[in-house]
Scaffold this active site. Structure first.
Site, PDB file in Angstrom:
ATOM      1  N   HIS A 186       8.758   3.191   8.679  1.00 53.02           N
ATOM      2  CA  HIS A 186       8.829   2.498   9.858  1.00 53.02           C
ATOM      3  C   HIS A 186       7.644   2.849  10.608  1.00 53.02           C
ATOM      4  CE1 HIS A 186      10.194  -0.195  12.964  1.00 53.02           C
ATOM      5  NE2 HIS A 186       9.930   0.595  13.786  1.00 53.02           N
ATOM      6  N   SER A 217       0.657  -1.181  -0.098  1.00 55.61           N
ATOM      7  CA  SER A 217      -0.134  -0.128   0.017  1.00 55.61           C
ATOM      8  C   SER A 217       0.607   1.056   0.138  1.00 55.61           C
ATOM      9  CB  SER A 217      -1.211   0.056   1.133  1.00 55.61           C
ATOM     10  OG  SER A 217      -0.283   0.151   2.331  1.00 55.61           O
ATOM     11  N   ASN A 218       2.126   1.044   0.747  1.00 57.36           N
ATOM     12  CA  ASN A 218       2.863   2.433   0.549  1.00 57.36           C
ATOM     13  C   ASN A 218       3.442   2.625  -0.847  1.00 57.36           C
ATOM     14  OD1 ASN A 218       3.393   3.906   3.328  1.00 57.36           O
ATOM     15  ND2 ASN A 218       3.423   1.827   3.937  1.00 57.36           N
ATOM     16  N   GLU A 226       1.261   7.125   6.893  1.00 53.40           N
ATOM     17  CA  GLU A 226       2.367   6.623   6.109  1.00 53.40           C
ATOM     18  C   GLU A 226       2.194   6.905   4.654  1.00 53.40           C
ATOM     19  OE1 GLU A 226       3.587   2.504   6.779  1.00 53.40           O
ATOM     20  OE2 GLU A 226       2.959   2.327   8.727  1.00 53.40           O
ATOM     21  N   ILE A 275      16.041  -8.027   6.917  1.00 52.23           N
ATOM     22  CA  ILE A 275      17.143  -7.465   7.199  1.00 52.23           C
ATOM     23  C   ILE A 275      17.945  -7.329   6.106  1.00 52.23           C
ATOM     24  CG2 ILE A 275      18.969  -7.134   9.044  1.00 52.23           C
ATOM     25  CD1 ILE A 275      16.755  -8.040  11.140  1.00 52.23           C
ATOM     26  N   LEU A 276      18.583  -6.445   5.741  1.00 52.53           N
ATOM     27  CA  LEU A 276      19.554  -6.059   4.820  1.00 52.53           C
ATOM     28  C   LEU A 276      20.948  -6.328   5.263  1.00 52.53           C
ATOM     29  CD1 LEU A 276      17.754  -3.231   2.805  1.00 52.53           C
ATOM     30  CD2 LEU A 276      18.032  -5.457   1.982  1.00 52.53           C
ATOM     31  N   THR A 298      20.657   2.966   7.477  1.00 45.13           N
ATOM     32  CA  THR A 298      22.178   2.717   7.817  1.00 45.13           C
ATOM     33  C   THR A 298      22.306   1.358   8.401  1.00 45.13           C
ATOM     34  OG1 THR A 298      21.962   3.601   9.836  1.00 45.13           O
ATOM     35  CG2 THR A 298      22.487   5.302   8.070  1.00 45.13           C
ATOM     36  N   ASP A 338      16.772   0.342  11.931  1.00 46.63           N
ATOM     37  CA  ASP A 338      15.668   1.191  12.403  1.00 46.63           C
ATOM     38  C   ASP A 338      16.211   2.590  12.880  1.00 46.63           C
ATOM     39  OD1 ASP A 338      13.677  -0.237  11.038  1.00 46.63           O
ATOM     40  OD2 ASP A 338      13.573  -1.325  12.902  1.00 46.63           O
TER      41      ASP A 338
END
Ligand code: GRF
Length: 210
Positions: A106, A14-15, A171, A89-90, A138, A142
């Site tokens: 977030h 949706s974002n 958002e 998580i990247l 970064t 978060d």
């Protein structure tokens, strides 16, 4: 030349939709999901945006998967990579490759409630104000430089679902705004803080539910 954007998502999208429909000075050149069934991929295809699945379950090594993903993203030569509900998580190497052009949303007022289940935790803590944050990504999960936040009052009868729904409305307002500022070259990161060029009062980087 308009800003080339690659969107990463895992689900509903949706974002992504809010960004795609906001008539921004951007060109969404690809949508990539780690989940083949993500509704966001179907929506992208309806709009004629190239959409591919990169199924993480087919890869056991997280770093190797992220390297492949980064290569796929680079192929599209993005100016900006937008995480829109990308629920993985990247790796640090991935983040380093895109640092400064990687945005996330977030669902909390960071630095409160990083991680998952933010609405449940906000209710459990009894906070009276909750919200969402768009930030640069970064290596510190978060915790990257904050671009814009929106707040909603927490109501006595809120459940995680009602609170999540109201935060989500916000958002959908602030993420397109942040992307617009990026595309217009108005975001400057200075010592871990984001400066919005042309807004000395910082009035536009915080908003509340109306
Ligand atoms: C949003 O709440 C976003 O803040 C979080 O994941 C959710 C994604 O929703 N990172 P959607 O896929 O954009 O609808």
């Amino acid at each position: 030349m308009s800003c080339r954007v690659v969107v990463l998502l895992s689900g509903r999208g949706s974002n992504f939709q809010a960004i795609a429909e906001a008539q921004l000075p951007i060109d969404i050149v690809a949508v990539i999901s780690n989940r083949p069934q993500a509704a966001g991929l179907a929506y992208a295809r309806e709009r004629g945006i190239p959409a591919v699945a990169f199924d993480h379950t087919e890869h056991t090594n997280r770093a190797a998967f992220d390297d492949l993903l980064a290569d796929e993203i680079e192929r599209h030569q993005p100016d900006l990579v937008v995480l829109a509900g990308y629920m993985r998580i990247l790796s640090p190497a991935f983040i380093a490759r895109f640092e400064g052009r990687l945005l996330n949303i977030h669902p909390s007022l960071l630095p409160m409630f990083p991680g998952l289940k933010t609405h449940e935790r906000a209710l459990a803590e009894g906070v009276k104000v909750h919200g969402c944050t768009v930030h640069f990504v970064t290596a510190d999960l978060d915790h990257g430089p904050i671009v814009i936040q929106a707040a909603v009052p927490v109501r006595a009868d809120d459940t995680p679902a009602t609170l999540a729904a109201r935060v989500l409305q916000q958002e959908h307002r602030v993420y397109p705004q942040a992307v617009r500022w990026f595309a217009e070259g108005r975001l400057e990161i200075n010592q871990g803080r984001v400066n919005l060029k042309g807004d000395s009062t910082s009035q536009s980087v915080f908003s509340t539910e109306r």
